[in-house]
Design a protein around this motif. Structure first.
Motif, PDB file in Angstrom:
ATOM      1  N   PHE A  71      -7.631  -7.465   4.290  1.00 39.90           N
ATOM      2  CA  PHE A  71      -6.785  -6.235   4.929  1.00 39.90           C
ATOM      3  C   PHE A  71      -7.116  -4.955   4.455  1.00 39.90           C
ATOM      4  O   PHE A  71      -7.301  -4.183   5.291  1.00 39.90           O
ATOM      5  N   VAL A  72      -6.948  -4.752   3.176  1.00 41.40           N
ATOM      6  CA  VAL A  72      -7.313  -3.435   2.449  1.00 41.40           C
ATOM      7  C   VAL A  72      -8.482  -3.094   2.990  1.00 41.40           C
ATOM      8  O   VAL A  72      -8.799  -1.781   3.270  1.00 41.40           O
ATOM      9  N   LEU A  73      -9.599  -3.863   2.976  1.00 44.88           N
ATOM     10  CA  LEU A  73     -10.916  -3.452   3.550  1.00 44.88           C
ATOM     11  C   LEU A  73     -10.999  -2.829   4.978  1.00 44.88           C
ATOM     12  O   LEU A  73     -11.339  -1.813   5.293  1.00 44.88           O
ATOM     13  N   GLU A  74     -10.201  -3.672   5.734  1.00 44.27           N
ATOM     14  CA  GLU A  74      -9.840  -3.196   7.401  1.00 44.27           C
ATOM     15  C   GLU A  74      -9.274  -1.756   7.321  1.00 44.27           C
ATOM     16  O   GLU A  74      -9.715  -0.897   8.091  1.00 44.27           O
ATOM     17  N   VAL A  75      -8.245  -1.560   6.400  1.00 40.45           N
ATOM     18  CA  VAL A  75      -7.453  -0.214   6.433  1.00 40.45           C
ATOM     19  C   VAL A  75      -8.502   0.753   5.844  1.00 40.45           C
ATOM     20  O   VAL A  75      -8.448   1.758   6.669  1.00 40.45           O
ATOM     21  N   GLU A  76      -9.433   0.533   4.834  1.00 42.05           N
ATOM     22  CA  GLU A  76     -10.337   1.511   4.359  1.00 42.05           C
ATOM     23  C   GLU A  76     -11.425   1.831   5.447  1.00 42.05           C
ATOM     24  O   GLU A  76     -11.694   2.977   5.555  1.00 42.05           O
ATOM     25  N   GLU A  77     -11.591   1.015   6.332  1.00 46.31           N
ATOM     26  CA  GLU A  77     -12.618   1.331   7.490  1.00 46.31           C
ATOM     27  C   GLU A  77     -11.804   1.819   8.700  1.00 46.31           C
ATOM     28  O   GLU A  77     -12.454   2.288   9.536  1.00 46.31           O
ATOM     29  N   GLY A  78     -10.679   1.989   8.857  1.00 42.52           N
ATOM     30  CA  GLY A  78      -9.868   2.376   9.822  1.00 42.52           C
ATOM     31  C   GLY A  78      -9.369   1.238  10.505  1.00 42.52           C
ATOM     32  O   GLY A  78      -9.950   0.713  11.492  1.00 42.52           O
ATOM     33  N   TYR A  79      -8.092   1.063  10.215  1.00 42.96           N
ATOM     34  CA  TYR A  79      -7.364  -0.208  11.011  1.00 42.96           C
ATOM     35  C   TYR A  79      -7.521   0.080  12.434  1.00 42.96           C
ATOM     36  O   TYR A  79      -7.165   0.850  13.205  1.00 42.96           O
ATOM     37  N   TRP A 119      -6.368  -2.885  14.841  1.00 42.43           N
ATOM     38  CA  TRP A 119      -5.689  -3.908  15.394  1.00 42.43           C
ATOM     39  C   TRP A 119      -4.279  -3.114  16.007  1.00 42.43           C
ATOM     40  O   TRP A 119      -3.757  -2.020  15.549  1.00 42.43           O
ATOM     41  N   ASP A 120      -3.430  -3.700  16.531  1.00 39.66           N
ATOM     42  CA  ASP A 120      -2.179  -3.160  16.916  1.00 39.66           C
ATOM     43  C   ASP A 120      -1.046  -3.215  15.899  1.00 39.66           C
ATOM     44  O   ASP A 120      -1.128  -3.761  14.868  1.00 39.66           O
ATOM     45  N   GLU A 121       0.005  -2.617  16.343  1.00 42.87           N
ATOM     46  CA  GLU A 121       1.162  -2.603  15.074  1.00 42.87           C
ATOM     47  C   GLU A 121       1.743  -3.982  14.665  1.00 42.87           C
ATOM     48  O   GLU A 121       1.949  -4.102  13.591  1.00 42.87           O
ATOM     49  N   SER A 122       1.930  -4.782  15.598  1.00 40.23           N
ATOM     50  CA  SER A 122       2.343  -6.200  15.282  1.00 40.23           C
ATOM     51  C   SER A 122       1.281  -6.899  14.350  1.00 40.23           C
ATOM     52  O   SER A 122       1.656  -7.602  13.406  1.00 40.23           O
ATOM     53  N   GLU A 123       0.081  -6.700  14.680  1.00 39.68           N
ATOM     54  CA  GLU A 123      -0.902  -7.320  13.684  1.00 39.68           C
ATOM     55  C   GLU A 123      -1.234  -6.703  12.314  1.00 39.68           C
ATOM     56  O   GLU A 123      -0.975  -7.594  11.351  1.00 39.68           O
ATOM     57  N   TYR A 124      -0.832  -5.300  12.259  1.00 43.25           N
ATOM     58  CA  TYR A 124      -0.885  -4.720  10.833  1.00 43.25           C
ATOM     59  C   TYR A 124       0.478  -5.356  10.163  1.00 43.25           C
ATOM     60  O   TYR A 124       0.371  -5.432   9.029  1.00 43.25           O
ATOM     61  N   ARG A 125       1.551  -5.340  10.835  1.00 45.91           N
ATOM     62  CA  ARG A 125       2.718  -5.873  10.263  1.00 45.91           C
ATOM     63  C   ARG A 125       2.739  -7.292   9.522  1.00 45.91           C
ATOM     64  O   ARG A 125       3.041  -7.691   8.534  1.00 45.91           O
ATOM     65  N   ASN A 126       1.994  -8.279  10.597  1.00 44.43           N
ATOM     66  CA  ASN A 126       1.709  -9.517  10.070  1.00 44.43           C
ATOM     67  C   ASN A 126       0.895  -9.656   8.947  1.00 44.43           C
ATOM     68  O   ASN A 126       1.083 -10.263   8.144  1.00 44.43           O
ATOM     69  N   GLU A 127      -0.482  -8.914   8.757  1.00 47.94           N
ATOM     70  CA  GLU A 127      -1.347  -8.783   7.909  1.00 47.94           C
ATOM     71  C   GLU A 127      -0.599  -8.332   6.653  1.00 47.94           C
ATOM     72  O   GLU A 127      -1.082  -8.903   5.416  1.00 47.94           O
ATOM     73  N   VAL A 128       0.096  -7.664   6.529  1.00 42.81           N
ATOM     74  CA  VAL A 128       0.595  -6.793   5.353  1.00 42.81           C
ATOM     75  C   VAL A 128       1.720  -7.849   4.663  1.00 42.81           C
ATOM     76  O   VAL A 128       2.010  -7.725   3.569  1.00 42.81           O
ATOM     77  N   ARG A 129       2.200  -8.677   5.340  1.00 42.33           N
ATOM     78  CA  ARG A 129       2.996  -9.585   4.952  1.00 42.33           C
ATOM     79  C   ARG A 129       2.491 -10.325   3.692  1.00 42.33           C
ATOM     80  O   ARG A 129       3.243 -10.750   2.861  1.00 42.33           O
ATOM     81  N   VAL A 130       1.152 -10.625   3.831  1.00 43.61           N
ATOM     82  CA  VAL A 130       0.536 -11.197   2.549  1.00 43.61           C
ATOM     83  C   VAL A 130       0.805 -10.495   1.152  1.00 43.61           C
ATOM     84  O   VAL A 130       1.077 -11.310   0.289  1.00 43.61           O
ATOM     85  N   ARG A 131       0.958  -9.404   1.158  1.00 45.64           N
ATOM     86  CA  ARG A 131       1.233  -8.977   0.013  1.00 45.64           C
ATOM     87  C   ARG A 131       2.611  -9.052  -0.708  1.00 45.64           C
ATOM     88  O   ARG A 131       3.024  -9.292  -1.912  1.00 45.64           O
ATOM     89  N   GLY A 132       3.643  -9.595   0.193  1.00 46.02           N
ATOM     90  CA  GLY A 132       4.880  -9.903  -0.213  1.00 46.02           C
ATOM     91  C   GLY A 132       4.896 -11.372  -0.755  1.00 46.02           C
ATOM     92  O   GLY A 132       5.508 -11.822  -1.517  1.00 46.02           O
ATOM     93  N   SER A 145      -6.990   5.441  11.431  1.00 43.76           N
ATOM     94  CA  SER A 145      -6.822   4.446  12.514  1.00 43.76           C
ATOM     95  C   SER A 145      -7.459   4.588  13.503  1.00 43.76           C
ATOM     96  O   SER A 145      -8.149   5.718  13.716  1.00 43.76           O
ATOM     97  N   ARG A 146      -7.993   3.554  14.162  1.00 43.54           N
ATOM     98  CA  ARG A 146      -8.562   3.669  15.586  1.00 43.54           C
ATOM     99  C   ARG A 146      -8.331   2.583  16.436  1.00 43.54           C
ATOM    100  O   ARG A 146      -7.478   1.853  15.902  1.00 43.54           O
TER     101      ARG A 146
END
Length: 123
Positions: free
Chosen positions: A30-38, A40-53, A109-110
């Motif tokens: 996920f962090v690599l995707e963020v580094e490259e310019g995320y 996907w949509d907002e719901s995907e972002y929120r879902n993927e960031v959940r793993v850090r919790g 973002s992209r």
């Protein structure tokens, strides 16, 4: 009990069927995707960031603190966290975030995620 077994006990108690290493791999990806310019949509972002919790729950588990390997796991998580933070905007925050990783806004973002930036006034 080995560190791996103790981790599995913690993850099982949390209802997770995966390993701590796979959680860290998902966070890193996920962090690599963020580094490259995320893109996907907002719901995907929120879902993927959940793993850090989920990782946080493993990191804070009392039963794991005595293991030397746990210190290494924490250091690896902190390395990826630093990478995420270095690719996050210094002042922009998502309103839904209760933790630093949920509220952090990627610097770039992209695609569909760029629309999310416009909606929140991140320009």
């Amino acid at each position: 009990m080995t560190y791996t077994e103790a981790q599995q006990d913690v993850l099982s108690s949390l209802g997770e069927g995966c390993s701590a290493a796979s959680l860290l791999d998902a966070w890193s990806a996920f962090v690599l995707e963020v580094e490259e310019g995320y893109a996907w949509d907002e719901s995907e972002y929120r879902n993927e960031v959940r793993v850090r919790g989920q990782i946080e729950l493993v990191m804070e588990a009392e039963s794991l603190q005595k293991f030397v390997e746990h210190r290494e796991f924490r250091e690896n998580v902190q390395r990826v966290d630093s990478q995420f933070l270095s690719n996050s905007h210094p002042t922009w925050r998502f309103p839904w975030g209760g933790t630093w990783w949920e509220s952090a806004v990627a610097v770039s973002s992209r695609g569909d995620f760029a629309e999310c930036y416009r909606r929140f006034g991140f320009t």
